[in-house]
Design a protein around this motif. Structure first.
Motif, PDB file in Angstrom:
ATOM      1  N   PRO A 148     -25.084  50.809 -29.155  1.00 16.32           N
ATOM      2  CA  PRO A 148     -25.336  50.269 -28.004  1.00 16.32           C
ATOM      3  C   PRO A 148     -24.503  50.484 -26.898  1.00 16.32           C
ATOM      4  O   PRO A 148     -24.814  50.693 -25.780  1.00 16.32           O
ATOM      5  N   LEU A 149     -23.272  50.837 -27.065  1.00 17.13           N
ATOM      6  CA  LEU A 149     -22.224  50.884 -26.232  1.00 17.13           C
ATOM      7  C   LEU A 149     -22.237  52.293 -25.763  1.00 17.13           C
ATOM      8  O   LEU A 149     -21.984  52.637 -24.472  1.00 17.13           O
ATOM      9  N   LYS A 150     -22.674  53.415 -26.633  1.00 23.24           N
ATOM     10  CA  LYS A 150     -22.955  54.770 -26.316  1.00 23.24           C
ATOM     11  C   LYS A 150     -24.175  55.038 -25.810  1.00 23.24           C
ATOM     12  O   LYS A 150     -24.123  56.069 -24.766  1.00 23.24           O
ATOM     13  N   PRO A 152     -26.352  52.832 -23.701  1.00 25.18           N
ATOM     14  CA  PRO A 152     -26.563  51.573 -23.006  1.00 25.18           C
ATOM     15  C   PRO A 152     -27.799  51.264 -22.389  1.00 25.18           C
ATOM     16  O   PRO A 152     -28.528  50.166 -22.333  1.00 25.18           O
ATOM     17  N   SER A 153     -28.492  52.501 -21.663  1.00 25.42           N
ATOM     18  CA  SER A 153     -29.435  52.441 -20.992  1.00 25.42           C
ATOM     19  C   SER A 153     -30.538  51.852 -21.844  1.00 25.42           C
ATOM     20  O   SER A 153     -31.474  50.873 -21.343  1.00 25.42           O
ATOM     21  N   VAL A 186     -23.988  44.870 -23.770  1.00 23.02           N
ATOM     22  CA  VAL A 186     -25.024  45.690 -22.856  1.00 23.02           C
ATOM     23  C   VAL A 186     -25.971  44.845 -22.304  1.00 23.02           C
ATOM     24  O   VAL A 186     -26.269  44.772 -21.040  1.00 23.02           O
TER      25      VAL A 186
END
Lengths: 226, 120
Positions: A148-150, A152-153, A186
């Motif tokens: 999710p952090l890599k 985020p969109s 996110v």
């Protein structure tokens, strides 16, 4: 030199068609969902689990996007629901025009829930509105909990995150609580379900989520005067 | 990976706008790209250059304005840039703040040079 203000969306043509599709779905009370994940996270398996467990009377239909082959559509046809493949021939995402074209000979009045399986890709499908009521992102426990952090969109734009293959948790170092925390970092409002299509865990909650969303789509349907 | 399509949409919009300004030469198109737009600026520049090479838009420059994620605070009204997924209000420390912007994929403006002075 002069400067002309443009102030328009880059993908305004896609967004225009998506807006028309959304209005059609609303008019017919069809719940449209856009399933997005990396390749191999279990989109087709989740659809198999859905089609096999859907309550009697709920009419589903599936559009499956793939760059090549109709394998996913073939896997899903045995459940007896309408399934149509969209072979993009190289394009890494589905766009609204593809959906519009493939819906041309389907009667939306006969479809309660339209599931769109996007091309396996966590990046590009995030940019293209397909007229769906909700994007759903899948993350399997064999991936990294920092996804999710890599990416985020897509987690930001999805209403629901489904963590799949949870039966494998004893065998992999995946920290599910951390994955969920990352998704909420996110997108604090994101809903999260944990599902194993192999063991059946979580399928009932997923079906309940679908039915609740379908009820919301019906409630939003404009009242017919006929 | 979808930057070719994005670049193509930018060029279509440019051509549509230039059709309204026949006596001008396009110099620079400016687009805003939010950090949540899932568009890679380097890849977009590469695709843009590949698609314009050898065309009437070969000299057109693509200017990308990166846009950070912005949130606002329902408690104190402050609007602030979110860094490293820390959504707390930078003014009052409120934990729950609301998304304002950061997913832009927008055409901002087109700069052009008029031919009229040189062709007169």
């Amino acid at each position: 030199m002069n400067q002309v203000p443009l102030e328009q969306k880059v993908l305004k043509e896609n967004d225009r068609i998506a807006g028309e599709l959304r209005a059609r779905f609303l008019e017919h009370g069809t719940l449209c969902l856009n399933l997005i994940s990396a390749p191999g996270s279990g989109k087709t398996s989740l659809l198999e689990g859905t089609l096999a467990n859907v309550p009697c009377g709920l009419r589903l239909a599936v559009l499956t996007g793939d760059i090549q082959t109709q394998n996913d559509a073939n896997r899903l046809r045995r459940f007896g629901f309408p399934v149509k493949p969209i072979t993009t021939g190289g394009t890494c995402h589905l766009d609204a025009q593809m959906i519009d074209r493939h819906l041309a000979d389907w009667d939306l009045d006969a479809i309660d829930v339209l599931m769109i399986e996007n091309v396996g890709n966590l990046v590009c499908p995030a940019s293209y509105d397909l007229g769906e009521a909700a994007k759903i992102v899948l993350l399997s426990v064999t991936e990294g909990e920092d996804k999710p952090l890599k990416y985020p969109s897509i987690f930001f734009k999805s209403k629901l995150a489904v963590i799949t293959k949870t039966d494998l948790l004893p065998y992999v170092p995946f920290d599910i609580a951390q994955a969920e925390e990352n998704a909420r970092r996110v997108h604090p409002e994101i809903e999260i379900l944990r599902i194993s299509n192999t063991s059946g865990d979580g399928i009932a909650q997923w079906i309940a989520w679908l039915e609740e969303r379908r009820a919301q789509a019906l409630a939003a349907q404009p009242v017919s005067l006929v | 990976m979808h930057e070719v399509g994005i670049a193509n949409s930018i060029l279509e919009a440019t051509r549509a706008e230039m059709a309204r300004h026949s006596a001008a030469r396009p110099l620079r198109i400016t687009v805003r790209i939010g950090e949540l737009a899932a568009v890679d600026p380097d890849s977009l520049q590469f695709c843009f250059a590949a698609l314009t090479r050898g065309t009437e838009l070969a000299a057109l420059e693509l200017k990308i304005e990166p846009c950070p994620r912005r949130n606002c605070c329902p408690a104190c009204g402050a609007e602030f840039t979110v860094a490293d997924y820390d959504f707390r209000c930078t003014q009052c420390g409120e934990e729950r703040t609301e998304f304002v912007s950061g997913d832009q994929l927008e055409l901002a403006s087109l700069e052009m040079e008029s031919y009229e002075s040189s062709t007169a």
